[in-house]
Design a protein around this motif. Structure first.
Motif, mmCIF file in Angstrom:
data_model
loop_
_atom_site.group_PDB
_atom_site.id
_atom_site.type_symbol
_atom_site.label_atom_id
_atom_site.label_comp_id
_atom_site.label_asym_id
_atom_site.label_seq_id
_atom_site.Cartn_x
_atom_site.Cartn_y
_atom_site.Cartn_z
ATOM 1 N N LYS A 253 -1.354 10.100 2.191
ATOM 2 C CA LYS A 253 -1.809 8.565 1.492
ATOM 3 C C LYS A 253 -0.171 7.489 2.375
ATOM 4 C CE LYS A 253 -4.104 10.143 -2.382
ATOM 5 N NZ LYS A 253 -4.089 10.419 -3.805
ATOM 6 N N ASN A 254 -1.627 6.265 2.110
ATOM 7 C CA ASN A 254 -0.404 5.572 2.755
ATOM 8 C C ASN A 254 0.514 4.763 1.956
ATOM 9 O OD1 ASN A 254 -2.387 4.846 4.648
ATOM 10 N ND2 ASN A 254 -3.876 3.416 3.667
ATOM 11 N N ASN A 255 0.541 5.146 1.018
ATOM 12 C CA ASN A 255 1.788 5.003 -0.209
ATOM 13 C C ASN A 255 2.672 6.087 -0.390
ATOM 14 O OD1 ASN A 255 0.520 6.961 -2.165
ATOM 15 N ND2 ASN A 255 -0.133 5.424 -3.591
ATOM 16 N N ASN A 259 3.740 5.563 5.715
ATOM 17 C CA ASN A 259 2.676 6.925 6.685
ATOM 18 C C ASN A 259 2.224 5.520 7.507
ATOM 19 O OD1 ASN A 259 3.860 9.021 5.572
ATOM 20 N ND2 ASN A 259 1.769 9.131 4.373
ATOM 21 N N THR A 260 2.367 4.105 7.331
ATOM 22 C CA THR A 260 1.603 2.803 7.809
ATOM 23 C C THR A 260 2.668 2.557 8.409
ATOM 24 O OG1 THR A 260 0.607 2.193 6.308
ATOM 25 C CG2 THR A 260 -0.721 3.536 7.209
ATOM 26 N N GLN A 263 2.993 -0.388 5.686
ATOM 27 C CA GLN A 263 3.983 -0.055 4.548
ATOM 28 C C GLN A 263 5.585 -0.189 5.105
ATOM 29 O OE1 GLN A 263 1.584 0.185 3.026
ATOM 30 N NE2 GLN A 263 2.336 1.715 1.267
#
Length: 286
Positions: A253-255, A259-260, A263
């Motif tokens: 997951k992004n959080n 991961n992105t 972020q």
């Protein structure tokens, strides 16, 4: 053999270029190692706190310690309340000579605490106020140890509730894997004040007193013990597999942890980097 001025200048120029290219990486790696070292120390201190509490009170269940009872009684209490003070006094037994931080009374929330200490500029406050973890929106009790590591205990921890496991309060059917019980800032109020860099989240087992990084596999394993215990054979394996898949899904997951690209910005909500660092051998590979 003598060197001409031109040769010396060229050599110095090359050295300057090499330094310019390598110094930022060296500085970045040094900072990362400093953060990881602080994280290791905080992890050890928290484990010693829970083990020490059980040893001091002669119990094997952390929920029966005076420390955990005081923590439960401090549930949703603001700075200055008797229950808040009782919990602070219990913590002082395990954090000798630490400073209990005055909160921005009566609203002892994390962004206000940073603002009060003049480091909560727009970037830090924006970042902290964006975080979805409950520890930031509930009253907290923070202390700063002599090594400048800061520990903030969520006052939203009052034992197991319906739908949660007996130990880590795991929400197995929802998006959030558990409550985040303790936030650690390994360099106190110094910047960057960013989750996943100098700020990390831990969970503490209500009964076991086990300290684990928030959203770790250990929490899913506790859920297995709670929700799969009555099953056997293929049903048991299916139950375990489903919970293991939930953990793997959470790590993407992004959080979770950088991961992105989004972020990587100061306001990125990287809640679970302590888990990533520990899984990867105490290295900050991001």
């Amino acid at each position: 053999m003598a060197f001409t001025l031109a040769e010396v200048l060229i050599t110095l120029g090359i050295i300057g270029v090499v330094a310019a290219l390598t110094l930022p990486t060296l500085i970045s790696n040094y900072k990362k190692q400093t953060y990881v070292t602080g994280l290791q120390k905080a992890y050890s201190v928290l484990n010693n706190m829970t083990k020490g509490g059980m040893a001091r009170d002669g119990v094997t269940d952390f929920s029966e310690t005076d420390l955990m009872k005081a923590w439960e009684n401090a549930y949703q209490r603001n700075y200055g309340s008797a229950q808040y003070t009782d919990f602070a006094n219990e913590l002082k037994k395990y954090f000798l000579n630490a400073e209990i931080l005055d909160m921005a009374s009566p609203y002892n929330y994390l962004p206000l605490l940073y603002s009060k200490h003049e480091v909560g500029k727009i970037d830090s406050n924006y970042h902290l106020s964006k975080v979805g973890a409950g520890i930031f929106y509930m009253p907290i009790l923070c202390l700063e140890n002599q090594d400048s590591i800061m520990y903030c205990f969520s006052l939203h921890y009052n034992g197991p509730q319906s739908g949660y496991s007996d130990d880590f309060l795991t929400l197995v059917n929802g998006d959030q894997m558990q409550f985040d019980h303790v936030l650690v800032d390994v360099n106190g109020f110094k910047k960057p004040n960013q989750l996943g860099r100098d700020m990390f989240l831990f969970s503490i087992g209500y009964k076991s007193g086990r300290v684990v990084p928030a959203a770790s596999k250990a929490i899913n394993d506790a859920a297995v013990d709670k929700f799969c215990y009555s099953l056997s054979g293929s049903d048991l394996e299916s139950c375990k597999k489903a919970l293991d898949q939930k953990y793997e899904q959470a790590t993407h997951k992004n959080n979770y942890c950088f991961n992105t690209e989004a972020q990587k910005k100061p306001e990125g909500v990287n809640l679970y980097c302590a888990d990533k660092i520990i899984r990867e051998g105490w290295k900050m590979n991001y």
